[in-house]
Design a protein around this motif. Structure first.
Motif, PDB file in Angstrom:
ATOM      1  N   LEU A 246      43.217  38.269   8.574  1.00  0.00           N
ATOM      2  CA  LEU A 246      41.772  38.444   8.610  1.00  0.00           C
ATOM      3  C   LEU A 246      41.094  37.646   9.715  1.00  0.00           C
ATOM      4  O   LEU A 246      39.908  37.810   9.959  1.00  0.00           O
ATOM      5  CB  LEU A 246      41.155  38.029   7.262  1.00  0.00           C
ATOM      6  N   ASP A 247      41.832  36.733  10.374  1.00  0.00           N
ATOM      7  CA  ASP A 247      41.223  35.922  11.428  1.00  0.00           C
ATOM      8  C   ASP A 247      40.886  36.794  12.634  1.00  0.00           C
ATOM      9  O   ASP A 247      41.538  37.803  12.888  1.00  0.00           O
ATOM     10  CB  ASP A 247      42.175  34.793  11.843  1.00  0.00           C
ATOM     11  N   ILE A 248      39.867  36.379  13.373  1.00  0.00           N
ATOM     12  CA  ILE A 248      39.373  37.209  14.471  1.00  0.00           C
ATOM     13  C   ILE A 248      39.473  36.437  15.785  1.00  0.00           C
ATOM     14  O   ILE A 248      38.584  35.653  16.125  1.00  0.00           O
ATOM     15  CB  ILE A 248      37.893  37.604  14.215  1.00  0.00           C
ATOM     16  N   PRO A 249      40.572  36.620  16.548  1.00  0.00           N
ATOM     17  CA  PRO A 249      40.687  35.924  17.822  1.00  0.00           C
ATOM     18  C   PRO A 249      39.894  36.633  18.922  1.00  0.00           C
ATOM     19  O   PRO A 249      39.942  37.861  19.023  1.00  0.00           O
ATOM     20  CB  PRO A 249      42.189  35.968  18.126  1.00  0.00           C
TER      21      PRO A 249
ATOM     22  N   THR B  48      35.771  44.808  23.543  1.00  0.00           N
ATOM     23  CA  THR B  48      37.096  44.285  23.902  1.00  0.00           C
ATOM     24  C   THR B  48      37.073  43.642  25.280  1.00  0.00           C
ATOM     25  O   THR B  48      36.342  44.082  26.162  1.00  0.00           O
ATOM     26  CB  THR B  48      38.127  45.437  23.916  1.00  0.00           C
ATOM     27  N   ASP B  49      37.915  42.623  25.421  1.00  0.00           N
ATOM     28  CA  ASP B  49      38.102  42.016  26.732  1.00  0.00           C
ATOM     29  C   ASP B  49      39.134  42.849  27.496  1.00  0.00           C
ATOM     30  O   ASP B  49      40.223  43.112  26.980  1.00  0.00           O
ATOM     31  CB  ASP B  49      38.592  40.580  26.550  1.00  0.00           C
ATOM     32  N   GLY B  50      38.778  43.277  28.703  1.00  0.00           N
ATOM     33  CA  GLY B  50      39.611  44.204  29.460  1.00  0.00           C
ATOM     34  C   GLY B  50      41.006  43.679  29.745  1.00  0.00           C
ATOM     35  O   GLY B  50      41.988  44.403  29.618  1.00  0.00           O
ATOM     36  N   LEU B  51      41.136  42.427  30.112  1.00  0.00           N
ATOM     37  CA  LEU B  51      42.438  41.883  30.493  1.00  0.00           C
ATOM     38  C   LEU B  51      43.359  41.691  29.295  1.00  0.00           C
ATOM     39  O   LEU B  51      44.508  42.114  29.303  1.00  0.00           O
ATOM     40  CB  LEU B  51      42.257  40.544  31.223  1.00  0.00           C
ATOM     41  N   THR B  52      42.834  41.058  28.256  1.00  0.00           N
ATOM     42  CA  THR B  52      43.723  40.595  27.195  1.00  0.00           C
ATOM     43  C   THR B  52      43.737  41.504  25.969  1.00  0.00           C
ATOM     44  O   THR B  52      44.631  41.390  25.137  1.00  0.00           O
ATOM     45  CB  THR B  52      43.299  39.196  26.709  1.00  0.00           C
ATOM     46  N   GLY B  53      42.732  42.378  25.837  1.00  0.00           N
ATOM     47  CA  GLY B  53      42.663  43.231  24.668  1.00  0.00           C
ATOM     48  C   GLY B  53      42.130  42.520  23.427  1.00  0.00           C
ATOM     49  O   GLY B  53      42.017  43.122  22.364  1.00  0.00           O
ATOM     50  N   LEU B  54      41.806  41.238  23.571  1.00  0.00           N
ATOM     51  CA  LEU B  54      41.169  40.542  22.437  1.00  0.00           C
ATOM     52  C   LEU B  54      39.712  40.988  22.345  1.00  0.00           C
ATOM     53  O   LEU B  54      39.183  41.614  23.264  1.00  0.00           O
ATOM     54  CB  LEU B  54      41.193  39.025  22.659  1.00  0.00           C
ATOM     55  N   TYR B  55      39.046  40.642  21.242  1.00  0.00           N
ATOM     56  CA  TYR B  55      37.606  40.887  21.168  1.00  0.00           C
ATOM     57  C   TYR B  55      36.904  40.047  22.222  1.00  0.00           C
ATOM     58  O   TYR B  55      37.362  38.956  22.571  1.00  0.00           O
ATOM     59  CB  TYR B  55      37.073  40.529  19.777  1.00  0.00           C
ATOM     60  N   ASN B  56      35.769  40.536  22.714  1.00  0.00           N
ATOM     61  CA  ASN B  56      35.049  39.778  23.739  1.00  0.00           C
ATOM     62  C   ASN B  56      33.947  38.919  23.110  1.00  0.00           C
ATOM     63  O   ASN B  56      33.783  38.880  21.891  1.00  0.00           O
ATOM     64  CB  ASN B  56      34.504  40.702  24.830  1.00  0.00           C
TER      65      ASN B  56
END
Lengths: 233, 251
Positions: A110-113, A40-48
């Motif tokens: 199902l999309d992966i941002p 995870t990306d720490g700032l945004t919570g999206l996948y890194n």
């Protein structure tokens, strides 16, 4: 201890409040947390970015097995540095968090941002052909233009450039190559003045005398937005 | 000034192309430039109407019998000539290859006798518009701030760029409410054209919205004559001065 995928582990000796089991459960929880953290990306919570590459090779493998294409969007926020420079980095960070929510809410289940880095994002689109990926990119592009997020007391107008590509069985491609191609389209979108969706089929579209949706959008974009873009060069 | 041919066109109809052409020609002739106006709207001509002229012979007669082209010209002023077209004659709208060849030869001969030839084309992107567009040394696109005017002008630029390899387009903004509106309209079109078509779109000037324009059309007199102090007339006169003096425009 007996391990099973479905049932929670129990102490094989039947000991009440088994300390080994307790330690095991703690470790298991810690492993899960670390795994999530590493993806995870720490700032945004999206996948890194690390997860992006794993997921992309998994989805491309799925394409090879099922024949369903994998779409990929690369997105870069236009002139993001100006937001940092004008309003400060707190507003910039908040804008990144906002755009992450925006992407999560505007893609399909199902999309992966993912956050690729800085103000650049990537979205993996499982089971999606190029034409569908372009349609999704145009939808995001338009929705972003119309959204006027209010962030820490400032109403911002965020726009982005989009590079779109897709992988299907007609070609041999590594995940890195697919990423590179989508990124090249993104660079083209930026070179052509930003705030634009670009993909390779547009090059052949340009050869037809018909005015394409991208050209039409450019001509009919609201004036205040245009002024901001041209004024900030 | 060596003889030059400029084609004024617009994509969309009703943006004031003919009126601007006629008034620009009048203003130029008053500044000592010998101007020929060619009515390129071969099916629905009306440059002559705006000048209040009585037409006996037109481009159609030129192509049908071998008369002297100079006899077909009408001179409303000593320095200003008009080559009228026919109104309501559909057969000439789409010229055949032989007529095309003859007409371009005639136009070249006529243009040699003037400093500047302005061709006023029909609206749209029909064959005759593209033909005149390909023939001219320079292209001026008349555009007003309406979105439909923008998209139609863009469509025309696209066809001329792709099919006729035109790379340079001058934009003349008409009926604008402010300089700001003119610049914004120009910016939009120029940006999209540069981005997608890699052509050069240049800002030629703007003419403000002005009731004098409508009145002069009804009175069949150019507004630069009838209302010389009106905003539109002053803008056109300034534009004419720049065109006749400024060689940097390559006009």
């Amino acid at each position: 201890m007996v391990f099973s995928e479905d049932a929670p582990p129990v102490c094989p000796l039947g000991t009440e409040a088994c300390p080994v089991l307790a330690a095991y459960l703690r470790l298991q929880e810690e492993c899960r947390r670390l795994l999530a953290l590493s993806q995870t990306d720490g700032l945004t919570g999206l996948y890194n970015r690390g997860y992006l590459m794993d997921a992309l090779s998994r989805e491309m493998e799925r394409t090879r097995r099922t024949g369903l294409a994998t779409g990929l969007l690369m997105i870069d926020l236009d002139l993001f540095k100006e937001i940092n420079d004008t309003f400060g980095h707190q507003v910039g960070d908040a804008a990144l968090v906002w755009i992450s929510r925006f992407l999560q809410q505007n893609v399909r289940q199902l999309d992966i941002p993912c956050r690729y880095g800085g103000e650049e994002f990537a979205i993996i689109l499982p089971g999606t052909r190029l034409s569908q990926a372009v349609r999704l990119a145009r939808r995001l592009h338009r929705a972003l233009q119309e959204a006027k997020p209010r962030i820490q007391g400032h109403t911002l107008r965020l726009t982005a450039s989009f590079g779109v590509d897709a992988y299907d069985l007609r070609e041999r491609l590594t995940p890195a190559e697919l990423l590179q191609r989508a990124d090249a389209h993104l660079l083209e979108a930026k070179a052509r003045g930003r705030n634009l969706v670009w993909h390779w089929q547009l090059l052949s579209d340009q050869a037809s005398p018909e005015v394409s949706p991208e050209e039409r959008t450019g001509l009919l974009t609201p004036k205040n937005l245009r002024k901001k873009i041209s004024g900030s060069k | 000034m060596s003889p030059k041919t400029i084609c004024l066109t617009s994509g969309k109809g009703g943006v004031g192309k003919t009126s601007l052409t006629v008034n620009l020609a009048c203003a130029l002739s008053r500044q000592g430039v010998r101007v020929l106006v060619v009515d390129g709207d071969l099916g629905l001509a009306n440059a002559d109407v705006l000048l209040g002229l009585t037409v006996t012979h037109t481009i159609r007669h030129l192509l049908e019998d071998d008369r002297d082209p100079m006899e077909t010209l009408i001179f409303p002023e000593p320095q200003l000539a008009v080559l009228p077209a026919s109104s309501g004659v559909p057969d000439i709208v789409n010229l055949g290859p032989d007529d095309q060849e003859r007409l371009s030869r005639i136009l070249r001969t006529l243009a040699a006798g003037f400093d500047l030839t302005l061709i006023d084309t029909a609206a749209g992107i029909g064959p005759s518009v593209l033909w005149f567009g390909a023939l001219a040394d320079q292209l001026i696109l008349v555009v007003n701030p309406d979105p439909t005017s923008l998209t139609d002008a863009y469509a025309l630029i696209k066809v001329l760029a792709q099919e006729y390899q035109r790379r340079e387009f001058h934009l003349l903004l008409n009926a604008v409410r402010s300089d700001d509106e003119a610049f914004q309209t120009f910016d939009t079109l120029a940006q999209v054209a540069t981005r997608f078509l890699r052509v050069e779109v240049l800002y030629l000037g703007s003419v403000p919205q002005d009731p004098a324009v409508t009145r002069s059309v009804r009175e069949q007199t150019p507004f630069v004559q009838r209302f010389p102090r009106s905003k539109a007339a002053l803008a056109v006169a300034a534009l004419a001065a720049r065109l006749s003096q400024d060689r940097a425009l390559a006009l």
